[in-house]
Design a protein around this motif. Structure first.
Motif: not given
Length: 191
Positions: A89-101, A152-159
């Motif tokens: 989950n945290i690795e996915f969240w971090m990958a999404c943060e990188e993706y946005k950039k 959306e999926v990042q927000a669900k995993v964050y939650s």
């Protein structure tokens, strides 16, 4: 022929990872000292500890967002999740943060595919726990990826992490030992 080799290599890798995890489970502990394999060498850890004040370590308990926004808070949380074999989950969240950039549309497509295959696709090696509707909506969104395709999926995993993993982290021996160590260092400096 090449596909068969890749499938065999992938299966062998998963089996090896599973054996390692099973071996670790038999010795599982959430004591701070048991996380040494995830931490940098001792001399770097000492320097790191000096940079994090007791107030900062305590502040991590005030909000999940504060924990993730602090470099060492994020590192501690990742270490904790690795110890529980639930770091996808945290690795996915971090990958999404990188993706946005990402600015390049070519790189965006490549990164979107990599994230989907690693975390979102059914039977992905590090599959995150999301519902069918979210998985399908994300799959559609990634057909023409944009920097917001994974929001959306990042927000669900964050939650999920905020409601489940974060409270466990705060109750863990690891976090409690970090607070105690920071308090002890603060007392030594004031003497």
């Amino acid at each position: 022929m090449e596909e068969g080799f890749e499938a065999h290599t992938s299966a062998t890798s998963r089996i090896s990872t599973m054996k390692t995890r099973l071996a670790c489970l038999s010795n599982k502990s959430d004591s701070y000292s048991d996380f040494s394999e995830f931490l940098p060498p001792a001399h770097e850890t000492t320097a790191r500890c000096l940079k994090v004040s007791t107030d900062e370590v305590v502040r991590w308990s005030e909000s999940f967002d504060h924990l993730l926004s602090h470099k060492y808070g994020l590192a501690a949380f990742r270490t904790f999740l690795k110890s529980e074999f639930s770091d996808e989950n945290i690795e996915f969240w971090m990958a999404c943060e990188e993706y946005k950039k990402i600015k390049s549309s070519t790189k965006l497509v490549s990164k979107a595919n990599k994230i989907f295959q690693e975390f979102i696709d059914i039977q992905a090696p590090r599959e995150v726990n999301i519902d069918y509707r979210t998985r399908e909506k994300t799959k559609q969104s990634l057909e023409d990826p944009s920097p917001t395709s994974l929001n959306e999926v990042q927000a669900k995993v964050y939650s999920l992490m905020e409601k489940d993993s974060y409270p466990r982290f705060l109750r863990s021996k690891m976090y409690q030992e970090m607070i105690n160590r920071a308090n002890a260092q603060g007392q030594r400096r004031s003497v």
